[in-house]
Enzyme design. Structure first.
Site, PDB file in Angstrom:
ATOM      1  N   LEU A   5      -8.948  -0.848   2.493  1.00 44.85           N
ATOM      2  CA  LEU A   5      -7.954   0.152   2.848  1.00 44.85           C
ATOM      3  C   LEU A   5      -6.662  -0.595   3.126  1.00 44.85           C
ATOM      4  CD1 LEU A   5      -9.866   2.546   5.303  1.00 44.85           C
ATOM      5  CD2 LEU A   5      -9.350   2.923   2.887  1.00 44.85           C
ATOM      6  N   ASP A   6      -5.547  -0.058   2.654  1.00 41.97           N
ATOM      7  CA  ASP A   6      -4.266  -0.705   2.910  1.00 41.97           C
ATOM      8  C   ASP A   6      -4.055  -0.875   4.408  1.00 41.97           C
ATOM      9  OD1 ASP A   6      -3.869  -0.600   0.209  1.00 41.97           O
ATOM     10  OD2 ASP A   6      -2.550   1.153   0.272  1.00 41.97           O
ATOM     11  N   LYS A   7      -3.182  -1.795   4.774  1.00 39.77           N
ATOM     12  CA  LYS A   7      -2.925  -2.079   6.185  1.00 39.77           C
ATOM     13  C   LYS A   7      -2.524  -0.823   6.955  1.00 39.77           C
ATOM     14  CE  LYS A   7      -0.130  -5.065   9.187  1.00 39.77           C
ATOM     15  NZ  LYS A   7       0.911  -6.121   9.246  1.00 39.77           N
TER      16      LYS A   7
ATOM     17  N   THR B 148      -3.271   2.290   6.081  1.00 38.25           N
ATOM     18  CA  THR B 148      -4.211   3.384   5.844  1.00 38.25           C
ATOM     19  C   THR B 148      -5.295   3.369   6.912  1.00 38.25           C
ATOM     20  OG1 THR B 148      -3.821   3.306   3.457  1.00 38.25           O
ATOM     21  CG2 THR B 148      -5.830   4.384   4.186  1.00 38.25           C
TER      22      THR B 148
ATOM     23  N   HIS C 171      -3.498   0.388  -4.697  1.00 37.26           N
ATOM     24  CA  HIS C 171      -2.616   1.426  -4.140  1.00 37.26           C
ATOM     25  C   HIS C 171      -2.700   2.719  -4.958  1.00 37.26           C
ATOM     26  CE1 HIS C 171      -1.055  -1.369  -1.315  1.00 37.26           C
ATOM     27  NE2 HIS C 171      -0.209  -1.998  -2.104  1.00 37.26           N
TER      28      HIS C 171
END
Length: 250
Positions: free
Chosen positions: A121-123, A125, A203
């Site tokens: 998961l993105d930072k 998110t 992404h």
């Protein structure tokens, strides 16, 4: 917790597999009488034990043989989905902190360093993140051939057209020369959506919305396969999966 039933195993091998020490260190513990099985001091390294039912205590602490562990994390923003980083906190740092807070009495013998996040998961998110040491399960969940569904709750900076659902269903051009796989877009409001995808490009969710003219300002994963985020689990906290939840992933 998930247990593997093997009717008997040498006590020295079992303790080694539980990361209590090397073979020589384990033999020294046995020699000193620091290991008991069902209340009986065991000194012989070749003593067979049933790791499924026997109560094993080493140096006053109870150990359970648990080859695989499965944790649900409600990932907060600002944490990297990585096992280590020299400058920023990772989900493993958070896992270690949470396990210490929970002060688990029974030890599984699985070092935190052997656990990893399944996917990323993105930072910025938040939401559902599975942490495990089960490489085979992780491979099945992440394999492009399996098409495991992942659902996200999305907020955008501006409304998008009513026809966006049809665009997402047909695949979106995110600049890679190949359309994304069909996705399901549910409109919850003019700027709020649920999006279900079956792949995990870089992404991807943010780029899909950008392709239809909106920027994602909040992103939360709410399910992965049959596993649904426990909404009673606060952000930044973890808990073990139930047996039923693990079966949903298998």
């Amino acid at each position: 917790m998930i247990y593997v039933i093997i009717m008997s195993m040498r006590i020295d091998r079992l303790l080694c597999e539980m990361n209590i020490g090397s073979r020589s260190q384990v033999k020294e513990l046995l020699k000193k009488g620091l290991v008991t099985v069902n209340g009986t001091v065991i000194k012989k390294a070749d003593t067979n034990v049933n790791e499924h039912s026997d109560v094993i205590i080493c140096e006053g602490r109870r150990y359970m043989y648990q080859p695989f562990v499965y944790y649900m994390m409600n990932k907060p923003a600002g944490i990297l989905s990585a096992t280590r980083d020299a400058h920023q906190r990772t989900v493993l740092d958070l896992l270690s902190e949470e396990l210490k807070k929970q002060n688990q009495g029974d030890l599984t013998g699985i070092p935190v360093k052997d656990i990893f996040p399944v996917g990323r998961l993105d930072k910025d998110t938040v939401g559902l993140l599975l942490l495990t040491n089960d490489g085979e399960l992780a491979h099945r969940l992440l394999s492009p051939k399996k098409h495991v569904a992942k659902k996200y709750y999305v907020k955008t900076d501006c409304p998008i057209g009513e026809k966006a659902a049809d665009l997402f269903a047909g695949g979106i051009d995110i600049g890679e020369g190949q359309l994304t796989k069909p996705a399901v877009l549910e409109r919850l409001g003019s700027r709020e959506f649920n999006l279900t995808i079956t792949e995990g490009r870089f992404h991807q969710v943010k780029r899909m919305f950008q392709a239809v003219g909106a920027s994602v300002i909040y992103l939360k994963r709410i399910s992965m396969g049959g596993l649904i985020l426990d909404e009673t689990l606060p952000e930044g906290h973890i808990r073990e999966l139930s047996k039923e939840e693990v079966l949903l992933l298998c």
